[in-house]
Design a protein around this motif. Structure first.
Motif, PDB file in Angstrom:
ATOM      1  N   PRO A 176       0.743  -1.195   0.183  1.00 27.61           N
ATOM      2  CA  PRO A 176       0.067   0.109  -0.012  1.00 27.61           C
ATOM      3  C   PRO A 176       0.568   1.253  -0.156  1.00 27.61           C
ATOM      4  N   PRO A 177       0.295   2.025  -0.560  1.00 24.23           N
ATOM      5  CA  PRO A 177       1.060   3.876  -0.782  1.00 24.23           C
ATOM      6  C   PRO A 177       1.541   4.126   1.146  1.00 24.23           C
ATOM      7  N   LYS A 178       2.576   5.296   0.513  1.00 23.73           N
ATOM      8  CA  LYS A 178       2.937   5.503   2.108  1.00 23.73           C
ATOM      9  C   LYS A 178       1.835   5.878   3.215  1.00 23.73           C
ATOM     10  N   TRP A 179       1.238   6.970   2.652  1.00 23.24           N
ATOM     11  CA  TRP A 179      -0.303   7.943   3.256  1.00 23.24           C
ATOM     12  C   TRP A 179      -1.325   6.562   3.314  1.00 23.24           C
ATOM     13  N   VAL A 180      -1.526   5.097   3.102  1.00 23.62           N
ATOM     14  CA  VAL A 180      -2.512   4.610   4.046  1.00 23.62           C
ATOM     15  C   VAL A 180      -1.505   4.156   5.421  1.00 23.62           C
ATOM     16  N   ALA A 181      -0.371   4.096   5.150  1.00 24.39           N
ATOM     17  CA  ALA A 181      -0.021   3.643   6.944  1.00 24.39           C
ATOM     18  C   ALA A 181      -0.061   4.902   7.797  1.00 24.39           C
ATOM     19  N   ARG A 182       0.511   6.044   6.945  1.00 24.71           N
ATOM     20  CA  ARG A 182       0.185   7.078   8.407  1.00 24.71           C
ATOM     21  C   ARG A 182      -1.294   7.809   9.027  1.00 24.71           C
ATOM     22  N   LEU A 183      -2.112   7.253   7.529  1.00 25.92           N
ATOM     23  CA  LEU A 183      -3.545   6.957   7.734  1.00 25.92           C
ATOM     24  C   LEU A 183      -3.752   6.196   9.065  1.00 25.92           C
ATOM     25  N   ALA A 184      -3.500   4.187   8.607  1.00 24.73           N
ATOM     26  CA  ALA A 184      -3.548   3.769   9.969  1.00 24.73           C
ATOM     27  C   ALA A 184      -2.493   3.831  11.453  1.00 24.73           C
ATOM     28  N   GLU A 185      -1.785   4.739  10.627  1.00 17.54           N
ATOM     29  CA  GLU A 185      -1.360   5.353  12.019  1.00 17.54           C
ATOM     30  C   GLU A 185      -1.678   6.285  12.933  1.00 17.54           C
TER      31      GLU A 185
END
Length: 215
Positions: free
Chosen positions: A39-48
């Motif tokens: 997944p794109p990095k923004w997906v991980a940032r949103l999850a965080e």
């Protein structure tokens, strides 16, 4: 694929708790169903950011503002959605003011600690103040300080700690110098980290060193 499935399950939970809207969940789903790509990095940032909100480390208002920052450049992202029960997101200048207040408070705390007349006794407390400050201002942006930033700050803090150790051998004058050094260093670190956060940059060695020499 396991990581994608974990994210999908996590976002399903966040949707049920009202941390993301159904429209946002539909936007995320295609990025996590592809087994061949991460997944794109923004997906991980949103999850965080959602995890921080779930654990009560940030308010719904902060989460709404972080989601806006994260999703603003994502094609098809819904505009203006907020978690259930959230009040309108605070503007950027309000978030920045809150971060500046955190940096100011921690700088004053470091200044007071610097007054301790016993050489070396203030060192562990100064390190703790830096870490607390980094955690709090990074949380405002849905970020974690990361090991690179923490290591750089601790390494840089060795200079003031050593300086304070020697100057405090001189009564009164040493404590005053120690207070100025501790408070000034904390303010400088906080302002540099805040600049990186405002730009949306990662905490890499290059970005950290670049921020040190920026005016």
């Amino acid at each position: 694929m396991a990581n994608n499935e974990n994210l999908l399950n996590a976002f399903s939970l966040y949707k049920s708790k009202g941390l993301i809207t159904p429209a946002e969940y539909e936007l995320l789903t295609p990025y996590m169903l592809d087994a061949k790509t991460e997944p794109p990095k923004w997906v991980a940032r949103l999850a965080e950011a959602c995890e921080l909100a779930e654990n009560g480390k940030i308010s719904p208002q902060d989460l709404a503002l972080m989601k806006k920052d994260i999703l603003q450049y994502v094609p098809g992202a819904p505009a203006g959605d907020q978690p259930a029960g959230a009040v309108p997101a605070e503007p950027e200048n309000v978030r920045r003011k809150e971060c500046v207040d955190i940096v100011r408070f921690c700088s004053i705390a470091a200044c007071v600690l610097g007054l301790i007349p016993i050489p070396g006794l203030d060192a562990p407390f100064l390190i703790a103040v830096q870490y607390i400050m980094l955690r709090k201002i990074c949380a405002k942006y849905g970020r974690q300080p990361g090991s690179t930033l923490v290591l750089v700050v601790i390494a840089a803090l060795l200079g003031p700690i050593i300086l304070n150790y020697f100057v405090k051998r001189f009564p009164y004058t040493g404590s005053i110098v120690g207070a100025c050094v501790g408070g000034g260093f904390t303010w400088f670190v906080g302002s540099r980290v805040l600049r990186i956060l405002e730009k949306g940059e990662q905490f890499t060695w290059e970005n950290i060193l670049k921020s040190v020499f920026e005016k």
